[in-house]
Design an enzyme around this catalytic site. Structure first.
Site, PDB file in Angstrom:
ATOM      1  NE  ARG A  57       1.745   3.382 -22.758  1.00 45.33           N
ATOM      2  CZ  ARG A  57       3.007   3.052 -22.503  1.00 45.33           C
ATOM      3  NH1 ARG A  57       3.941   3.975 -22.512  1.00 45.33           N
ATOM      4  NH2 ARG A  57       3.348   1.819 -22.251  1.00 45.33           N
ATOM      5  N   GLY A  72       4.173  -0.668 -14.169  1.00 49.72           N
ATOM      6  CA  GLY A  72       3.319  -0.143 -15.219  1.00 49.72           C
ATOM      7  C   GLY A  72       4.111   0.682 -16.209  1.00 49.72           C
ATOM      8  CB  CYS A  73       3.069   3.375 -18.504  1.00 47.91           C
ATOM      9  SG  CYS A  73       3.798   4.628 -19.575  1.00 47.91           S
ATOM     10  CG  PHE A  74       9.000   3.093 -19.324  1.00 51.28           C
ATOM     11  CD1 PHE A  74       8.284   3.890 -20.200  1.00 51.28           C
ATOM     12  CD2 PHE A  74       9.846   2.130 -19.870  1.00 51.28           C
ATOM     13  CE1 PHE A  74       8.402   3.753 -21.574  1.00 51.28           C
ATOM     14  CE2 PHE A  74       9.975   1.972 -21.247  1.00 51.28           C
ATOM     15  CZ  PHE A  74       9.257   2.795 -22.101  1.00 51.28           C
TER      16      PHE A  74
END
Length: 236
Positions: free
Chosen positions: A6, A56-58
């Site tokens: 990421r 999605g990404c937290f």
């Protein structure tokens, strides 16, 4: 995808950010969708209540709800799998059943479960993306609502049906609604990530626009100063 992957995409995100800024008036990776409030909501209750959402990404999910009035705490973590695999290395394989999720503790006298759902579907993520969200791909990034009781499930299911019937999105909602079997807090370095890393390209491109959308679409619910995990722990 793994944490390092990421971050590796940050350089590409920064280039995309610069390009989009040259051609569009908004830096948002995704535009928020104006949607009606739920016709059905959870009945009023006393005391702190819990909601658990995955979108999605937290980092971004947590960041939005930390800027939401009535939210007492929002913790990044994992839901949908076992405690034994509730760690970032394992869930990044996409094989544990977990989703990156956020546990929200809120005051129902200030904000309702239905209002949290409206923000979740409007600002937090795109509920029509299956097993991904933006640049993040895998079942760990799926759209999901983990309900703590039957009333939450009834309200969430009814709202999805309402939004699909109103055709507020171009595609059907793929959000899964199911009971919460467990929530496991993520590693400390994931907590308050948006606030602690506001210039990180991934955050700038994917998540800060969500905060701006919250401020624009829900001004009465917007908090300028976020309610951080670190501050919540300090007061306990």
């Amino acid at each position: 995808m793994r944490f390092i992957s990421r971050l590796a995409r940050s350089a590409a995100a920064l280039s995309a950010l610069a390009l989009s800024a040259s051609f569009t008036p908004s830096l948002a990776a995704e535009d928020a969708v104006v949607i009606p409030p739920p016709a059905l909501d959870v009945s009023s209750a006393d005391g702190t209540q819990t909601a658990v959402f995955a979108g999605g990404c937290f980092w971004g999910v947590q960041g939005v709800f930390q800027h939401t009035a009535g939210v007492l705490n929002a913790v990044s973590g994992y839901s949908g799998g076992s405690q034994a695999t509730a760690n970032y290395t394992a869930i990044s394989t996409g094989a544990t059943g977990h989703a990156e999720a956020v546990e929200i503790k809120y005051n129902p006298k200030q904000i309702s479960y239905g209002q949290l759902l409206q923000i979740f579907f409007s600002v937090v993520h795109d509920p029509t993306q299956l097993n991904r969200q933006g640049p993040d791909v895998g079942t760990q990034y799926r759209s999901a609502i983990f309900t703590v009781n039957d009333e939450q499930k009834k309200v969430a299911d009814a709202y999805i049906a309402q939004l699909d019937a109103a055709r507020v999105y171009k595609k059907p909602i793929v959000t899964k609604v199911g009971p919460l079997d467990g929530f496991y807090a993520a590693e400390a370095y994931h907590q308050d990530y948006l606030t602690l890393h506001p210039t990180q390209p991934y955050i700038v491109y994917n998540d800060l626009p969500k905060i701006e959308n919250l401020k624009k679409l829900f001004p009465k619910d917007y908090l300028t100063k976020p309610t951080l995990v670190s501050s919540a722990r300090a007061t306990n």
